[in-house]
Motif scaffolding. Structure first.
Motif, mmCIF file in Angstrom:
data_model
loop_
_atom_site.group_PDB
_atom_site.id
_atom_site.type_symbol
_atom_site.label_atom_id
_atom_site.label_comp_id
_atom_site.label_asym_id
_atom_site.label_seq_id
_atom_site.Cartn_x
_atom_site.Cartn_y
_atom_site.Cartn_z
ATOM 1 N N ASP A 139 46.421 37.672 38.671
ATOM 2 C CA ASP A 139 47.295 38.700 39.264
ATOM 3 C C ASP A 139 46.478 39.863 39.833
ATOM 4 O O ASP A 139 46.735 40.345 40.933
ATOM 5 N N ARG A 198 47.168 38.998 45.782
ATOM 6 C CA ARG A 198 47.841 39.724 46.883
ATOM 7 C C ARG A 198 48.447 41.035 46.412
ATOM 8 O O ARG A 198 48.589 41.977 47.183
ATOM 9 N N LYS A 199 48.847 41.132 45.154
ATOM 10 C CA LYS A 199 49.404 42.389 44.651
ATOM 11 C C LYS A 199 48.346 43.199 43.905
ATOM 12 O O LYS A 199 48.660 44.177 43.225
ATOM 13 N N GLY A 200 47.109 42.762 43.984
ATOM 14 C CA GLY A 200 46.013 43.461 43.320
ATOM 15 C C GLY A 200 44.906 43.746 44.309
ATOM 16 O O GLY A 200 45.148 44.354 45.361
ATOM 17 N N GLY A 211 45.369 42.760 48.002
ATOM 18 C CA GLY A 211 46.389 43.640 48.589
ATOM 19 C C GLY A 211 45.823 45.015 48.898
ATOM 20 O O GLY A 211 46.101 45.602 49.956
ATOM 21 N N GLY A 212 44.997 45.531 48.005
ATOM 22 C CA GLY A 212 44.379 46.847 48.213
ATOM 23 C C GLY A 212 43.408 46.838 49.382
ATOM 24 O O GLY A 212 43.342 47.803 50.155
ATOM 25 N N TYR A 242 47.836 53.996 46.504
ATOM 26 C CA TYR A 242 48.049 52.538 46.498
ATOM 27 C C TYR A 242 46.711 51.808 46.687
ATOM 28 O O TYR A 242 46.360 50.899 45.927
ATOM 29 N N SER A 293 44.421 52.229 43.552
ATOM 30 C CA SER A 293 44.871 51.547 42.337
ATOM 31 C C SER A 293 44.774 50.026 42.491
ATOM 32 O O SER A 293 44.609 49.306 41.517
ATOM 33 N N LYS A 294 44.809 49.539 43.723
ATOM 34 C CA LYS A 294 44.739 48.079 43.936
ATOM 35 C C LYS A 294 43.312 47.603 44.200
ATOM 36 O O LYS A 294 42.826 46.701 43.534
ATOM 37 N N LYS A 295 42.646 48.176 45.189
ATOM 38 C CA LYS A 295 41.375 47.554 45.602
ATOM 39 C C LYS A 295 40.316 47.648 44.504
ATOM 40 O O LYS A 295 39.495 46.749 44.357
ATOM 41 N N ALA A 311 42.671 47.594 40.096
ATOM 42 C CA ALA A 311 43.230 46.352 39.545
ATOM 43 C C ALA A 311 42.203 45.572 38.721
ATOM 44 O O ALA A 311 42.501 45.126 37.611
#
Ligand code: IPE
Ligand code: IPE
Ligand code: MG
Ligand code: MG
Ligand code: MG
Length: 298
Positions: A150, A154-156, A159-160, A179, A182-184, A187
């Motif tokens: 996860d 794509r949501k981590g 996605g970032g 965003y 916190s993702k690129k 995560a």
């Protein structure tokens, strides 16, 4: 813990992690496999702070688990992190020529092999984690594998990276910046914390604290990365400075300036130490790590 004592301890951890990372990529059956392994090994073993494996080991130990239980999953997160760096440096992304103090993968092996070496590292990570899960038959390893699937997807992290690329040169937007960070970057760091907790057998309340700690740490880590892109020394950092400005990136520094970024980093570091104090177990190494990461030069 003084910073010097901590520096000795983190070096010891890096030596241990590097020892087991070296044991992968040895079983190549022909020259094509060997060439791919060479390119994968190059970026994987060339250097790097090994922060994600070390966090996983230390969290696992702090919650009462056995440190050797995270060997495969910690090698796997470093593979995924390394693949993200190889792809991040490609001409189509940040277009950088220096990484971990050496020419980037595509400079050394060409773009096609660099893309495939990244893909190879991503798959190998899942081979390792699934083997461990199948051999032991233990649910906790499947759970940890799912956390990384996860976090990297794509949501981590991916996605970032998409948001990071699509925000180049765009008007300032605080929500988008948060965003991206916190993702690129967040995560995978959060995943390292949570995987260590799950494999170490942490209870739900501890996992809740760890999640918040991981979020703080991830944001702090990327703010320091943004600051170093401006203030760092290229030789020490092992990657180019000024890459963000060159690509017109949305970063903490471009949005809030250096002073506010330093202040935010300090606040997040203090908060993560507070969160660690609430966890039962010896978190002294992790507390030292938060401090060290907030002033790191590489
Ligand atoms: C760099 O990560 C990329 C980010 C996610 C900010 P690290 O600073 O952990 O890089 P290495 O592994 O030490 O090279
Ligand atoms: C990288 O962010 C995040 C990932 C590689 C997933 P940056 O582009 O800021 O990382 P560096 O500065 O090149 O290491
Ligand atoms: Mg980037
Ligand atoms: Mg980059
Ligand atoms: Mg950066």
């Amino acid at each position: 813990m003084s910073n010097n004592v901590f520096k000795t301890q983190i070096k010891e951890e890096q030596v241990v992690v590097n020892e087991y990372l070296k044991t992968y990529f040895l079983d190549n059956d022909n020259k094509f496999e060997e060439h791919l392994a060479d390119a994968m090994r190059y970026s994987y073993l060339i250097g790097g702070k090994r922060i994600r494996p070390i966090i996983m080991r230390q969290v696992c130990q702090a919650v009462g688990g056995r440190v050797d239980d995270v060997i495969e999953h910690s090698a796997a997160i470093e593979m995924i992190h390394t693949y993200s760096l190889i792809h991040d440096d490609l001409p189509a992304m940040d277009d950088d020529a220096l990484r971990r103090g050496q020419p980037t993968n595509h400079i050394k092996y060409g773009e096609a092999i660099a893309i495939l070496a990244g893909d190879g590292l991503l798959n190998y990570a899942f081979e390792l984690m699934l083997d461990k899960s199948l051999v032991t038959g233990e649910q906790k390893y499947i759970q940890a594998t799912k956390i990384l699937a996860d976090a990297a997807g794509r949501k981590g992290m991916i996605g970032g990276q998409v948001a990071d690329i699509q925000s180049e040169g765009q008007a300032v937007d605080a929500d988008v910046l948060s965003y991206i960070h916190s993702k690129k970057t967040g995560a995978l760091l959060r995943a390292a914390v949570m995987m260590g907790g799950v494999i170490g057998g942490a209870d739900d309340q501890t996992l809740g604290l760890l999640k918040e700690y991981g979020e703080n740490l991830g944001l702090a880590f990327q703010i320091r990365d943004d600051i170093l892109d401006v203030l760092g020394d290229e030789a020490t950092l092992g990657k180019p400075i000024g890459s963000d400005e060159k690509n017109d990136k949305l970063t903490y520094v471009s949005m809030y300036g250096l002073e506010a970024s330093q202040k935010k980093l300090k606040d997040l570091t203090e908060k993560s130490v507070e969160l660690l104090e609430d966890i039962h177990g010896d978190t002294s190494f992790l507390e030292g790590l938060s401090m060290y990461l907030s002033i790191r030069q590489d």
